[in-house]
Scaffold this motif. Structure first.
Motif, PDB file in Angstrom:
ATOM      1  N   ASN A 157       0.827  -1.214   0.000  1.00 11.02           N
ATOM      2  CA  ASN A 157       0.000   0.000   0.000  1.00 11.02           C
ATOM      3  C   ASN A 157       0.858   1.260   0.000  1.00 11.02           C
ATOM      4  O   ASN A 157       0.658   2.182   0.795  1.00 11.02           O
ATOM      5  N   ARG A 158       1.833   1.288  -0.896  1.00 16.83           N
ATOM      6  CA  ARG A 158       2.817   2.368  -0.943  1.00 16.83           C
ATOM      7  C   ARG A 158       2.161   3.749  -1.006  1.00 16.83           C
ATOM      8  O   ARG A 158       2.588   4.672  -0.309  1.00 16.83           O
ATOM      9  N   ASP A 159       1.132   3.893  -1.823  1.00 14.15           N
ATOM     10  CA  ASP A 159       0.484   5.202  -1.955  1.00 14.15           C
ATOM     11  C   ASP A 159      -0.112   5.657  -0.628  1.00 14.15           C
ATOM     12  O   ASP A 159      -0.053   6.843  -0.285  1.00 14.15           O
ATOM     13  N   ARG A 160      -0.681   4.693   0.116  1.00 18.70           N
ATOM     14  CA  ARG A 160      -1.251   5.052   1.417  1.00 18.70           C
ATOM     15  C   ARG A 160      -0.166   5.418   2.430  1.00 18.70           C
ATOM     16  O   ARG A 160      -0.356   6.288   3.279  1.00 18.70           O
ATOM     17  N   VAL A 161       0.988   4.748   2.333  1.00 20.44           N
ATOM     18  CA  VAL A 161       2.113   5.099   3.204  1.00 20.44           C
ATOM     19  C   VAL A 161       2.549   6.542   2.938  1.00 20.44           C
ATOM     20  O   VAL A 161       2.757   7.334   3.870  1.00 20.44           O
ATOM     21  N   LEU A 162       2.676   6.895   1.665  1.00 20.53           N
ATOM     22  CA  LEU A 162       3.074   8.255   1.301  1.00 20.53           C
ATOM     23  C   LEU A 162       2.049   9.275   1.788  1.00 20.53           C
ATOM     24  O   LEU A 162       2.411  10.329   2.326  1.00 20.53           O
TER      25      LEU A 162
END
Length: 291
Positions: free
Chosen positions: A59-64
């Motif tokens: 969930n890279r986008d959510r981490v960012l």
């Protein structure tokens, strides 16, 4: 350690880390079905762990989004006043900025707008007035984080003053009020960050050699047998920074393996509660010393 053993360790670790991600993308060591309180510290060590493993950050986008929102929330805490008494100069300000900044930087997504550049330019690296014997490595570790954060804005104004402060902590080759391996590692790491000439640190090499043991790889002090995951981490990476051999690396790796708990996370000791920071440190030792 066989490839099969290593693969099993890493598989369980990925499962542990993935289980600690919250719905908004951040990570929390205490995450449960009914509790989600992500924080930038756990998120930093989780992201760093996935990167060490060569795994895609889930969930890279959510981490960012989580990290950027954390910085947006922090903006309210920083006054625009240039008054030297404002909390812009408070040494604790670094504590809240390091993990979001450095995580975004590791992910290749750090952008410092004019506001944050102004904040970093005005933040001062205030040196501690006193170092306490019962806080192994804490002073040097946070000072290293301050230096790294300040570097996002450019050079360190009090460069030599920081180096002198660390060198004053040296005692019989080691560092700390009572010389120990954890203080020594963070001191050496900070001196390296400040581009200090480490070739002249033979007394520190001799100190580290005296802390090597066939039972566990390293001990914390010369007159004790205490070992923990932090001690192993400190011994391994202080040795590597100073270009030293690690004669009992197999014993150190065995100790690290014993710190992995049933659900895949690593604890400070072979019997303890796992956490994300300890898991990152264990992974770094295993990946560095088994490749």
């Amino acid at each position: 350690m066989s490839n099969l053993q290593m693969n099993n360790i890493l598989k369980r670790t990925v499962q542990y880390l993935s289980s600690k991600q919250c719905a908004n993308g951040g990570f929390c060591v205490y995450k449960t079905e009914y509790l989600e309180e992500p924080n930038p510290t756990d998120t930093f060590f989780a992201v760093s762990s996935f990167q060490l493993l060569g795994e895609v950050i889930p969930n890279r986008d959510r981490v960012l989004s989580y990290l950027r929102q954390a910085l947006t929330n922090l903006k309210k805490q920083f006054p625009l006043s240039t008054d030297t008494q404002s909390n812009i100069h408070n040494t604790f300000a670094f504590n809240y900025l390091y993990f979001p900044f450095y995580t975004l930087n590791r992910m290749g997504c750090l952008y410092l707008d004019e506001f944050w550049r102004d904040v970093l330019n005005r933040l001062e690296i205030l040196l501690p007035e006193e170092v306490y014997a019962n806080e192994s490595g804490a002073t040097q570790q946070w000072l290293l984080r301050k230096v790294r954060t300040k570097k996002f804005a450019g050079e360190i104004p009090n460069h030599q003053q920081v180096i002198d402060f660390i060198l004053d902590l040296q005692n019989d080759g080691g560092f700390g009020v009572k010389p120990n391996l954890i203080d020594t590692y963070w001191s050496v790491a900070l001196l390296k960050e400040m581009d200090y000439d480490l070739t002249q640190m033979d007394s520190t090499r001799q100190f580290i050699q005296r802390l090597q043991t066939p039972q566990s790889g390293f001990t914390l002090t010369e007159d004790g047998l205490m070992t923990s995951l932090e001690v192993i981490y400190a011994g391994v990476f202080a040795s590597l920074i100073l270009h030293m051999e690690i004669p009992y690396i197999e014993a150190a790796l065995q100790f690290v393996q014993m710190c992995q708990m049933d659900r895949g996370g690593f604890a400070r000791m072979p019997v303890g509660l796992p956490d994300i920071e300890s898991t990152y440190r264990a992974l770094k030792v295993l990946k560095t010393c088994t490749n």
